[in-house]
Design a protein around this motif. Structure first.
Motif, PDB file in Angstrom:
ATOM      1  N   THR A   1      28.924  97.657  82.666  1.00 45.14           N
ATOM      2  CA  THR A   1      28.658  98.892  83.153  1.00 45.14           C
ATOM      3  C   THR A   1      28.767  99.047  84.702  1.00 45.14           C
ATOM      4  O   THR A   1      29.625  99.746  85.149  1.00 45.14           O
ATOM      5  CB  THR A   1      27.629  99.761  82.627  1.00 45.14           C
ATOM      6  N   TYR A   2      28.144  98.228  85.335  1.00 44.67           N
ATOM      7  CA  TYR A   2      27.997  98.050  86.857  1.00 44.67           C
ATOM      8  C   TYR A   2      29.403  97.761  87.376  1.00 44.67           C
ATOM      9  O   TYR A   2      29.958  98.239  88.415  1.00 44.67           O
ATOM     10  CB  TYR A   2      27.007  97.228  87.388  1.00 44.67           C
TER      11      TYR A   2
ATOM     12  N   GLU B   1      35.576 101.302  89.977  1.00 44.97           N
ATOM     13  CA  GLU B   1      36.358 102.491  89.930  1.00 44.97           C
ATOM     14  C   GLU B   1      35.931 103.449  91.052  1.00 44.97           C
ATOM     15  O   GLU B   1      36.656 103.885  91.741  1.00 44.97           O
ATOM     16  CB  GLU B   1      35.723 103.169  88.821  1.00 44.97           C
ATOM     17  N   ASN B   2      34.672 103.122  91.521  1.00 42.62           N
ATOM     18  CA  ASN B   2      34.058 104.170  92.523  1.00 42.62           C
ATOM     19  C   ASN B   2      34.449 103.716  94.040  1.00 42.62           C
ATOM     20  O   ASN B   2      34.517 104.551  94.862  1.00 42.62           O
ATOM     21  CB  ASN B   2      32.560 104.485  92.508  1.00 42.62           C
TER      22      ASN B   2
ATOM     23  N   ALA C   1      25.648 101.193  93.038  1.00 45.16           N
ATOM     24  CA  ALA C   1      25.755 101.298  91.606  1.00 45.16           C
ATOM     25  C   ALA C   1      24.840 100.574  90.903  1.00 45.16           C
ATOM     26  O   ALA C   1      24.804 100.899  89.722  1.00 45.16           O
ATOM     27  CB  ALA C   1      27.425 101.081  91.313  1.00 45.16           C
TER      28      ALA C   1
ATOM     29  N   ASN D   1      32.252  98.046  86.100  1.00 44.28           N
ATOM     30  CA  ASN D   1      33.387  99.000  85.965  1.00 44.28           C
ATOM     31  C   ASN D   1      32.967 100.294  87.044  1.00 44.28           C
ATOM     32  O   ASN D   1      33.968 100.688  87.606  1.00 44.28           O
ATOM     33  CB  ASN D   1      33.264  99.561  84.797  1.00 44.28           C
ATOM     34  N   ALA D   2      31.646 100.318  86.935  1.00 40.52           N
ATOM     35  CA  ALA D   2      31.348 101.681  88.037  1.00 40.52           C
ATOM     36  C   ALA D   2      31.843 101.608  89.516  1.00 40.52           C
ATOM     37  O   ALA D   2      32.321 101.947  90.443  1.00 40.52           O
ATOM     38  CB  ALA D   2      29.859 101.905  88.022  1.00 40.52           C
TER      39      ALA D   2
END
Lengths: 486, 224
Positions: free
Chosen positions: A328-329, A335-336, A82, A331-332
């Motif tokens: 952002t990272y 989530e992923n 990510a 969260n990414a």
């Protein structure tokens, strides 16, 4: 000769043949431009510089297992996808385990990690000696080193004691290289035969000792002394079968069988109770000023050898990005990934953002003040130039110069000064920024090619703006003054 | 044919009448001297004729145009096109060479032409000094450059304010000889002076006193 050429000739003559005045005006513009160009260079470079500074304070992101999950190298590698490669400074995995020091009644927390990554995520680590480069090498925290008296070059033996919580091991792990086995089995006449064995790096039997004192002394009782019998086990891998991979001792078939059975059982049942010991070479003593000084650091591989698990507890990441991107990272990743969650080290990320903000504001403010001071200085100089040249201006007007000609001439001189000052400012300003950068941040900066045109345009604009009031004065001069015998 | 005509011109500064109902005319090609003590209104008249000031009352016709009511922008245009000025203090641009100073006048008038400027300097005997800065020239040389500058655009009228006031006799004669030549070529000359010798070189002398024309003297020896 065209009018334009005459115009340029007059302007350059005015500047070149009236050197002292020109020098003052040029200096004020040049110095202003220098400081501005320098500040702008620093301004542009500050985020990078500050980023580098903050990266040296340690990790700004953590990767942790989600509830009920465990981390390993693979899930970490997945999660790191990510983050763009060029922004990822380093990612150091950690696994913490208690280990006993064999020669002392002492136990320490051992951290399995990747030393190459540590140098990136924790550049503030100070090692006396060297970082380990291969397996069986360890870094010892200063606190421990002082207690047990080791230094770089010493060797120490560490043992992993399985706890009840580590009963989730699979039999596979008994074939882990370097493991020690011990087991027992019923021999001839109901007497118990004990065996202990050590596995080598390839999980082959490296050594074997048997206690068969319960057996008939002339037969099974001879086994511990019978090297021919014992040696046939060396280099074999478990499990074994009597008559197939090893032969029974003549007249002691039952005892021989008990030895094989005990070994085989040890691989199946004694796994979870098997302590493993490795000998390590100390390559360096670690000083951090923090709790790391109470740890022993080794490679994840060694820790896996000892514990049989390649689990990872946490990973520390150093990411070169602003607070927003970091978010952002985080969260990414969370989530992923199925097993990994990410978290910011808020202390570092936040202070970086706020310091940056303050510094940027400061540079901006100073830039503004310098801009203003430069304008005042240039304006004052140009004002002096105008009053010094009142007669000349009057003469020009008497000779038929229109107001716009006078304006054009003074503006031309101002712009020419701005041009020279801008070039001077770009060159000196870069040098200034370089000096500041080297002294304050300890790193050099690259020349921004855009700086030259930007400095020239800005200084020309400043010069032009500074000339407005003096030009107004010049235009107001009465040509009749040349007639009065002043 | 008259080039310049002043009709009942007054210039009043508060209580002071610098010019008081002055009328005079100057013909095309005429060489006129204006004399008078300080405060007689010479400078005021010079400013008005030179399109650098406007009268409070009256009409000033220069080449048929009434310059007493024009905007200062128009006055600049007229001055540039019709008048060549020579000053007591020479007034050169001190960072430009002699030839560049002449070219400045061309620059504002039309097109700078170095060759023509050099010819004009040759005419005043300073061809060799063309590349010198004013600081490298003597007072007389500077004034000759100014004469060259005044005539470079072929003005209808050359207006000289005490042109020999700061010159020695030798240079004064050189300048007066140049004026005589210009006069011969048909240029109209108005020379403001307090020096009777300079006034005597002209065809006619107008004497101002207290802002009024006190008398006019025709120089009977002119040209002799």
């Amino acid at each position: 000769m065209t009018k334009r050429r005459m115009f340029l000739r007059m302007i350059t003559a005015s500047l070149l043949r009236r050197r002292s005045r020109m020098l003052i005006a040029l200096l004020s513009i040049g110095i202003g431009a220098t400081i501005l160009a320098g500040l702008v260079t620093i301004y542009v470079d500050v985020p990078r510089q500050m980023g580098a500074q903050f990266r040296s304070y340690g990790a700004n992101m953590l990767l942790l297992p989600k509830d009920g999950e465990t981390l390993n190298s693979e899930s970490l590698a997945d999660a790191l996808q990510a983050i763009p490669e060029d922004e990822l400074v380093g990612a150091a995995p950690y696994r913490y385990v208690r280990l006993d020091m064999t020669t002392r009644q002492q136990s320490f927390t051992a951290a399995g990690t990747d030393f190459e990554q540590i140098t990136k995520t924790s550049p503030y680590f100070s090692v006396e000696g060297a970082y380990p480069v291969k397996t069986r090498e360890i870094l010892v925290g200063k606190e421990i080193a002082e207690v047990i008296g080791v230094k770089a070059g010493s060797s120490m033996e560490l043992t992993w004691q399985p706890t009840s919580s580590s009963s989730d091991k699979t039999p596979e792990e008994s074939r882990v290289p370097g493991a020690s086995l011990s087991g027992q089995a019923e021999g001839f006449g109901g007497g118990i035969v004990y065996v202990t064995a050590a596995l080598d790096d390839q999980a082959h039997i490296a050594s074997l000792s048997v206690d068969s004192s319960t057996q008939t002394p002339e037969y099974g009782g001879r086994i511990p002394e019978d090297e021919a019998f014992l040696n046939q086990f060396i280099g074999k891998s478990l499990p074994l079968a009597l008559g197939d991979s090893v032969d029974a001792l003549t007249g002691a078939t039952v005892t021989s069988s008990a030895v094989v059975e005990a070994l085989n059982k040890a691989t199946e049942t004694a796994v979870s109770a098997r302590p493993r010991t490795l000998n390590f070479q100390v390559t360096g003593i670690l000083t951090t000023g923090g709790e790391e000084e109470g740890y022993v650091f080794m490679s994840l591989e060694d820790l896996k050898t000892m514990t049989g698990s390649e689990q990872v507890d946490i990973a520390e990441l150093s990411v070169s990005a602003n607070a927003e991107q970091l978010e952002t990272y985080v969260n990414a990743i969370t989530e992923n990934s199925g097993s990994v969650r990410a978290r910011l080290v808020k202390r570092v990320a936040r202070s970086e953002a706020s310091v940056l903000e303050k510094l940027t504001a400061l540079v901006f403010l100073v830039t503004l003040v310098v801009l203003l001071l430069t304008m005042i200085c240039v304006s004052t100089t140009m004002m002096a130039v105008v009053s010094e040249r009142r007669r000349e201006i009057g003469l020009r007007k008497a000779l038929g110069a229109s107001d716009s000609s006078i304006r054009a001439e003074f503006l031309g001189e101002g712009l020419f000064l701005g041009l020279l000052g801008g070039v001077m400012g770009a060159v000196l300003g870069f040098a200034f920024a370089q000096v500041v950068s080297v002294h304050v941040f300890g790193s050099s900066i690259t020349f921004q090619p855009l700086l030259l045109p930007a400095a020239i345009i800005v200084s020309m604009a400043i010069a032009a703006a500074s000339c407005l009031l003096p030009i107004k004065r010049a235009v107001a001069i009465d040509p009749a003054l040349v007639l009065k015998g002043e | 044919m008259s080039l310049l005509e002043l009709k009942n011109v007054s210039k009043i500064y508060g209580e002071l009448k610098a010019l008081d109902n002055v009328s005079l005319h100057v013909d095309q090609g005429e060489w006129v001297a204006i004399m008078g003590p300080s405060g007689s209104g010479k400078s005021t008249m010079m400013n008005i004729i030179g399109c650098m000031d406007k009268p409070t009352k009256g009409e000033v016709l220069l080449d048929g145009v009434d310059i007493s009511r024009e905007s200062s922008k128009r006055l600049t245009d007229i001055r540039r096109d019709k008048i060549g000025l020579i000053f007591q203090q020479f007034h050169m641009v001190n960072y430009l060479t002699a030839v560049e100073n002449v070219m400045v006048s061309q620059y504002y008038h039309s097109m700078p032409d170095e060759k023509e400027a050099l010819e004009a300097l040759g005419r005043v005997g300073l061809r060799e000094r063309a590349r010198h800065l004013p600081s490298q020239l003597s007072g007389g040389e500077q004034q000759r450059v100014c004469v060259a500058r005044a005539l470079i655009n072929h003005p209808e009228l050359i207006l000289a304010d005490e042109p020999t006031g700061n010159l020695d006799e030798a240079n004064e004669n050189i300048v007066l000889d140049l004026f005589a030549q210009l006069h011969k070529e048909g240029t109209t000359l108005i020379v403001v002076t307090h020096d009777p010798e300079v006034a005597e070189a002209a065809q006619r002398t107008i004497v101002l006193e207290h802002g009024k024309v006190a008398r006019e003297v025709i120089n009977e020896n002119f040209g002799k």
